[in-house]
Design a protein around this motif. Structure first.
Motif, PDB file in Angstrom:
ATOM      1  N   VAL A  35       0.911  -1.176  -0.054  1.00  0.00           N
ATOM      2  CA  VAL A  35       0.208   0.040  -0.086  1.00  0.00           C
ATOM      3  C   VAL A  35       0.873   1.169  -0.074  1.00  0.00           C
ATOM      4  CG1 VAL A  35      -1.544   1.294   1.271  1.00  0.00           C
ATOM      5  CG2 VAL A  35      -1.749  -1.369   1.196  1.00  0.00           C
ATOM      6  N   GLY A  36       0.713   2.065  -1.202  1.00  0.00           N
ATOM      7  CA  GLY A  36       1.730   3.065  -1.181  1.00  0.00           C
ATOM      8  C   GLY A  36       0.976   4.141  -2.030  1.00  0.00           C
ATOM      9  N   ALA A  56      -3.835  12.079   8.017  1.00  0.00           N
ATOM     10  CA  ALA A  56      -4.521  11.300   7.091  1.00  0.00           C
ATOM     11  C   ALA A  56      -6.024  11.499   6.674  1.00  0.00           C
ATOM     12  CB  ALA A  56      -4.353   9.882   7.363  1.00  0.00           C
ATOM     13  N   ARG A  57      -6.169  11.745   5.296  1.00  0.00           N
ATOM     14  CA  ARG A  57      -7.607  12.549   5.342  1.00  0.00           C
ATOM     15  C   ARG A  57      -8.012  11.867   3.814  1.00  0.00           C
ATOM     16  NH1 ARG A  57      -3.303  15.508   4.833  1.00  0.00           N
ATOM     17  NH2 ARG A  57      -3.131  17.156   3.148  1.00  0.00           N
ATOM     18  N   ARG A 114      -9.395  11.223  -3.679  1.00  0.00           N
ATOM     19  CA  ARG A 114      -7.966  10.825  -3.082  1.00  0.00           C
ATOM     20  C   ARG A 114      -8.046  10.663  -1.527  1.00  0.00           C
ATOM     21  NH1 ARG A 114      -4.750  16.148  -3.856  1.00  0.00           N
ATOM     22  NH2 ARG A 114      -6.984  17.087  -3.798  1.00  0.00           N
ATOM     23  N   ILE A 115      -6.968   9.718  -1.070  1.00  0.00           N
ATOM     24  CA  ILE A 115      -6.678   9.663   0.303  1.00  0.00           C
ATOM     25  C   ILE A 115      -5.056  10.134   0.342  1.00  0.00           C
ATOM     26  CG2 ILE A 115      -6.088   7.882   2.016  1.00  0.00           C
ATOM     27  CD1 ILE A 115      -8.446   6.407   1.058  1.00  0.00           C
ATOM     28  N   VAL A 116      -5.033  11.017   1.170  1.00  0.00           N
ATOM     29  CA  VAL A 116      -3.438  11.693   1.284  1.00  0.00           C
ATOM     30  C   VAL A 116      -3.293  11.202   2.886  1.00  0.00           C
ATOM     31  CG1 VAL A 116      -2.327  13.689   1.474  1.00  0.00           C
ATOM     32  CG2 VAL A 116      -4.320  13.512  -0.237  1.00  0.00           C
ATOM     33  N   ALA A 117      -1.893  10.602   2.965  1.00  0.00           N
ATOM     34  CA  ALA A 117      -1.493  10.350   4.191  1.00  0.00           C
ATOM     35  C   ALA A 117       0.053  10.362   4.325  1.00  0.00           C
ATOM     36  CB  ALA A 117      -1.571   8.867   4.396  1.00  0.00           C
ATOM     37  N   VAL A 125      -3.545   4.793   5.872  1.00  0.00           N
ATOM     38  CA  VAL A 125      -4.795   4.758   4.700  1.00  0.00           C
ATOM     39  C   VAL A 125      -6.048   3.997   5.421  1.00  0.00           C
ATOM     40  CG1 VAL A 125      -5.167   3.670   2.454  1.00  0.00           C
ATOM     41  CG2 VAL A 125      -3.009   4.866   2.844  1.00  0.00           C
ATOM     42  N   ILE A 126      -5.569   2.866   6.284  1.00  0.00           N
ATOM     43  CA  ILE A 126      -6.465   2.055   6.587  1.00  0.00           C
ATOM     44  C   ILE A 126      -7.377   2.687   7.511  1.00  0.00           C
ATOM     45  CG2 ILE A 126      -7.134   0.203   8.094  1.00  0.00           C
ATOM     46  CD1 ILE A 126      -4.675  -1.237   6.605  1.00  0.00           C
TER      47      ILE A 126
END
Length: 245
Positions: free
Chosen positions: A80-81, A102-103, A114-117, A128-129
């Motif tokens: 996961v990246g 993370a959001r 998008r998921i930004v972390a 991310v989880i």
């Protein structure tokens, strides 16, 4: 003494053919057996009694080739990246690197959510989880409220966990204990219609704590024919459980 050089107890784990083998006692079993637990990505060796656990361990050792074949059937795990694209409730979502908390970033112009972390490796995956868990709780709470409204029952407390044995569970109100429903957050990785079926299924249990005809009538009144959703979970569930492992 077993060929592994020690005695065994219920719940012990050993390694065979690169796989984790979990020893289990089931007093209703008539014989020693092996099965693949796709959610946990491990082999379960079952014995009818504690004294036959060594036999179960030896049986697993003898079936190393079968175990290797079953492992090869499992979906591959992917790191996961940043740059990875997921489907979250059926919607394409891109993972990105960033700073701060993370959001989830909703699209503003029709672009991909998008998921930004921040972080790297396992730290990034955990962040991310965490976002996916929050998203799962938001959507599944909303769908539970919707189905409960259709059924005419009070909305229970909704939580998400990382259970591997079931996609959801319902506890109706008992005395002073309020009703509650728990979901696997990994439903966020399923199509919306599949996750919504699970929400309908658990909501229907608030009226019928069984799987009888009246229960299925409630479910079908909410989401129609549920069989395709159940089949999807059987076919793809291991892939959902492989994410982030």
């Amino acid at each position: 003494m077993s060929p592994f050089g020690r005695a065994f107890t219920d719940g012990d784990r050993l390694e065979v053919a690169g796989a984790v083998v979990r020893l289990r006692v089931n007093r209703r079993a008539r014989r020693v057996s092996l099965r693949l637990d796709r959610a946990r990505r491990e082999i379960v060796a079952t014995a009818p009694s504690p004294r036959r656990l060594a036999e179960a361990a030896a049986f697993a050792n003898d079936r190393a080739a079968w175990i290797a074949e079953r492992l090869a059937e499992l979906p591959a795990t992917a790191p996961v990246g940043p740059g990875l694209e997921l489907e979250v409730f059926g919607e394409a979502v891109r993972l990105e690197a960033g700073t701060g908390r993370a959001r989830w970033l909703a699209p503003e112009d029709g672009s991909t959510p998008r998921i930004v972390a921040m972080g790297e490796g396992e730290g990034y995956a955990r962040a991310v989880i965490l976002v996916l868990r929050r998203r799962a709780l938001e959507v599944l709470t909303e769908r539970t409220a919707w189905h409960c409204g259709r059924l005419g029952v009070a909305v229970p407390k909704v939580t998400v966990t990382d259970t591997r044995s079931r996609w959801g569970s319902c506890r109706p109100a008992v005395g002073r204990l309020p009703a509650s429903i728990r979901y696997s957050w990994r439903l966020a990785l399923a199509p919306f219609e599949v996750a919504d079926y699970v929400a309908a299924h658990e909501s229907a249990h608030l009226l019928e704590l069984n799987h009888g005809p009246r229960f299925w009538a409630h479910v079908r009144g909410l989401v129609g024919d549920e069989r395709r959703h159940r089949e999807w979970l059987r076919a793809e569930g291991a892939r959902l459980h492989a994410f982030g492992r």
